[in-house]
Each structure stands twice: as structure tokens, then as C-alpha cells.
Design a protein around this motif. Structure first.
Motif, PDB file in Angstrom:
ATOM      1  N   LEU A   1       0.762  -1.267   0.082  1.00  0.00           N
ATOM      2  CA  LEU A   1       0.090  -0.210  -0.035  1.00  0.00           C
ATOM      3  C   LEU A   1       0.661   1.317   0.213  1.00  0.00           C
ATOM      4  N   ALA A   2       2.010   1.149   0.237  1.00  0.00           N
ATOM      5  CA  ALA A   2       2.677   2.509   0.666  1.00  0.00           C
ATOM      6  C   ALA A   2       3.654   2.491  -0.836  1.00  0.00           C
ATOM      7  N   LYS A   3       3.709   1.708  -1.789  1.00  0.00           N
ATOM      8  CA  LYS A   3       4.275   2.019  -2.998  1.00  0.00           C
ATOM      9  C   LYS A   3       3.315   2.276  -4.177  1.00  0.00           C
ATOM     10  N   PRO A   4       3.741   3.016  -5.112  1.00  0.00           N
ATOM     11  CA  PRO A   4       2.727   3.629  -6.277  1.00  0.00           C
ATOM     12  C   PRO A   4       2.338   2.331  -6.807  1.00  0.00           C
ATOM     13  N   ALA A   5       1.077   2.440  -7.548  1.00  0.00           N
ATOM     14  CA  ALA A   5       0.500   1.326  -8.328  1.00  0.00           C
ATOM     15  C   ALA A   5       1.571   0.966  -9.774  1.00  0.00           C
ATOM     16  N   ILE A   6       1.305  -0.197 -10.040  1.00  0.00           N
ATOM     17  CA  ILE A   6       2.199  -0.617 -11.203  1.00  0.00           C
ATOM     18  C   ILE A   6       1.192  -0.030 -12.624  1.00  0.00           C
ATOM     19  N   ARG A   7       1.755   0.518 -13.402  1.00  0.00           N
ATOM     20  CA  ARG A   7       1.263   1.383 -14.562  1.00  0.00           C
ATOM     21  C   ARG A   7       1.646   0.358 -15.939  1.00  0.00           C
ATOM     22  N   LEU A   8       0.830  -0.087 -16.566  1.00  0.00           N
ATOM     23  CA  LEU A   8       1.486  -1.035 -17.717  1.00  0.00           C
ATOM     24  C   LEU A   8       0.642  -0.352 -18.867  1.00  0.00           C
ATOM     25  N   ARG A   9       1.406   0.316 -19.641  1.00  0.00           N
ATOM     26  CA  ARG A   9       1.083   0.908 -20.961  1.00  0.00           C
ATOM     27  C   ARG A   9       0.722  -0.031 -22.105  1.00  0.00           C
ATOM     28  N   PRO A  10      -0.380   0.193 -23.048  1.00  0.00           N
ATOM     29  CA  PRO A  10      -0.818  -0.577 -24.083  1.00  0.00           C
ATOM     30  C   PRO A  10       0.518  -1.063 -24.970  1.00  0.00           C
ATOM     31  N   ASP A  11       1.477  -0.420 -25.074  1.00  0.00           N
ATOM     32  CA  ASP A  11       2.684  -0.880 -25.796  1.00  0.00           C
ATOM     33  C   ASP A  11       3.357  -1.732 -25.019  1.00  0.00           C
ATOM     34  N   LYS A  12       3.513  -1.850 -23.896  1.00  0.00           N
ATOM     35  CA  LYS A  12       4.235  -2.691 -23.043  1.00  0.00           C
ATOM     36  C   LYS A  12       3.570  -4.235 -22.964  1.00  0.00           C
ATOM     37  N   LEU A  13       2.166  -3.940 -22.842  1.00  0.00           N
ATOM     38  CA  LEU A  13       1.029  -5.092 -22.739  1.00  0.00           C
ATOM     39  C   LEU A  13       1.219  -5.767 -23.927  1.00  0.00           C
ATOM     40  N   ALA A  14       1.346  -5.009 -25.174  1.00  0.00           N
ATOM     41  CA  ALA A  14       1.245  -5.954 -26.225  1.00  0.00           C
ATOM     42  C   ALA A  14       2.540  -6.945 -26.413  1.00  0.00           C
ATOM     43  N   GLY A  15       3.701  -6.376 -26.188  1.00  0.00           N
ATOM     44  CA  GLY A  15       4.830  -7.165 -25.918  1.00  0.00           C
ATOM     45  C   GLY A  15       4.965  -8.521 -25.119  1.00  0.00           C
ATOM     46  N   PHE A  16       4.286  -7.869 -23.777  1.00  0.00           N
ATOM     47  CA  PHE A  16       4.050  -9.129 -22.837  1.00  0.00           C
ATOM     48  C   PHE A  16       3.066  -9.873 -23.510  1.00  0.00           C
ATOM     49  N   TRP A  17       2.079  -9.727 -23.978  1.00  0.00           N
ATOM     50  CA  TRP A  17       0.781 -10.550 -24.321  1.00  0.00           C
ATOM     51  C   TRP A  17       1.329 -11.219 -25.434  1.00  0.00           C
ATOM     52  N   ASP A  18       2.346 -11.037 -26.207  1.00  0.00           N
ATOM     53  CA  ASP A  18       2.975 -11.929 -27.199  1.00  0.00           C
ATOM     54  C   ASP A  18       3.638 -13.402 -26.599  1.00  0.00           C
ATOM     55  N   ASN A  19       4.128 -12.968 -25.402  1.00  0.00           N
ATOM     56  CA  ASN A  19       4.764 -13.948 -24.406  1.00  0.00           C
ATOM     57  C   ASN A  19       3.708 -15.006 -23.952  1.00  0.00           C
ATOM     58  N   ILE A  20       2.424 -14.523 -23.552  1.00  0.00           N
ATOM     59  CA  ILE A  20       1.354 -15.179 -22.997  1.00  0.00           C
ATOM     60  C   ILE A  20       0.644 -15.998 -24.139  1.00  0.00           C
ATOM     61  N   GLU A  21       0.568 -15.500 -25.291  1.00  0.00           N
ATOM     62  CA  GLU A  21       0.060 -16.287 -26.226  1.00  0.00           C
ATOM     63  C   GLU A  21       0.785 -17.173 -26.636  1.00  0.00           C
ATOM     64  N   ARG A  22       2.270 -17.179 -26.879  1.00  0.00           N
ATOM     65  CA  ARG A  22       2.985 -18.299 -26.891  1.00  0.00           C
ATOM     66  C   ARG A  22       2.995 -19.481 -25.988  1.00  0.00           C
ATOM     67  N   HIS A  23       2.971 -18.895 -24.730  1.00  0.00           N
ATOM     68  CA  HIS A  23       2.716 -19.885 -23.882  1.00  0.00           C
ATOM     69  C   HIS A  23       1.147 -20.744 -23.754  1.00  0.00           C
ATOM     70  N   ALA A  24       0.386 -20.004 -24.089  1.00  0.00           N
ATOM     71  CA  ALA A  24      -0.906 -20.781 -24.272  1.00  0.00           C
ATOM     72  C   ALA A  24      -0.746 -21.572 -25.386  1.00  0.00           C
ATOM     73  N   GLU A  25      -0.087 -21.511 -26.532  1.00  0.00           N
ATOM     74  CA  GLU A  25      -0.170 -22.572 -27.714  1.00  0.00           C
ATOM     75  C   GLU A  25       0.644 -23.616 -27.346  1.00  0.00           C
ATOM     76  N   MET A  26       1.814 -23.299 -26.270  1.00  0.00           N
ATOM     77  CA  MET A  26       2.200 -24.550 -25.872  1.00  0.00           C
ATOM     78  C   MET A  26       1.524 -25.338 -24.802  1.00  0.00           C
ATOM     79  N   GLY A  27       0.668 -24.854 -24.428  1.00  0.00           N
ATOM     80  CA  GLY A  27      -0.226 -25.449 -23.412  1.00  0.00           C
ATOM     81  C   GLY A  27      -1.284 -26.156 -23.970  1.00  0.00           C
ATOM     82  N   LYS A  28      -1.627 -25.691 -25.182  1.00  0.00           N
ATOM     83  CA  LYS A  28      -2.727 -26.500 -26.042  1.00  0.00           C
ATOM     84  C   LYS A  28      -1.988 -27.756 -26.565  1.00  0.00           C
ATOM     85  N   GLU A  29      -0.774 -27.698 -26.921  1.00  0.00           N
ATOM     86  CA  GLU A  29       0.106 -28.841 -27.356  1.00  0.00           C
ATOM     87  C   GLU A  29       0.291 -29.756 -26.229  1.00  0.00           C
TER      88      GLU A  29
END
Length: 78
Positions: A1-29
Motif C-alpha cells: 500500500l505504500a508503493k505506487p501502483a503498477i502502470r502498464l502501458r498498452p505498448d508494453k502490454l502488447a509485447g508481454f501479451w505475445d509471450n502469453i499467447e506463445r505460452h498458451a499455444e504450448m499449453g494447447k499442445e
């Protein structure tokens, strides 16, 4: 509570989300291979472990779907 909130900009989310999608594909396999292995397995312990793996991967798939909804909610234009 004493630290500032995490801020995730859409451009940062896009790069991060690519990794999540690759992980999801591996999970399906993994789901496909585990289901095939379980179907052909005669050993109770291995079938039980494969069932656990399948259920865990299905849980991950549900969580990723929830994250996808969250992503759409914070950045509906992506």
C-alpha cells in the motif's frame, strides 16, 4: 500500500501479451499430447499424473481467457 501502483502501458502490454499467447499455444499442445498419452497408458499412476496435468493445463487456459477479457477491458481497441 505504500508503493505506487503498477502502470502498464498498452505498448508494453502488447509485447508481454505475445509471450502469453506463445505460452498458451504450448499449453494447447501439452493438452493434446497428454490426452493422447493418457488414452494409451495402462499404468494407473501415470494415468493419474496425466489427468492432473490435463486438469492443470485446462485451468491455465481458463485463467488466460480471463486475462484476455481483462486486456480487452483496459484497452478495448487492441
Amino acid at each position: 500500500l505504500a508503493k505506487p501502483a503498477i502502470r502498464l502501458r498498452p505498448d508494453k502490454l502488447a509485447g508481454f501479451w505475445d509471450n502469453i499467447e506463445r505460452h498458451a499455444e504450448m499449453g494447447k499442445e501439452t493438452l493434446f499430447l497428454a490426452a493422447k498419452a493418457r488414452q494409451n497408458c495402462r499404468l494407473f499412476v501415470l494415468r493419474h499424473l496425466l489427468t492432473y496435468l490435463i486438469e492443470d493445463e485446462q485451468k491455465h487456459d481458463r485463467i488466460l481467457a480471463q486475462l484476455e477479457d481483462f486486456k480487452r477491458g483496459i484497452y478495448p481497441y487492441a
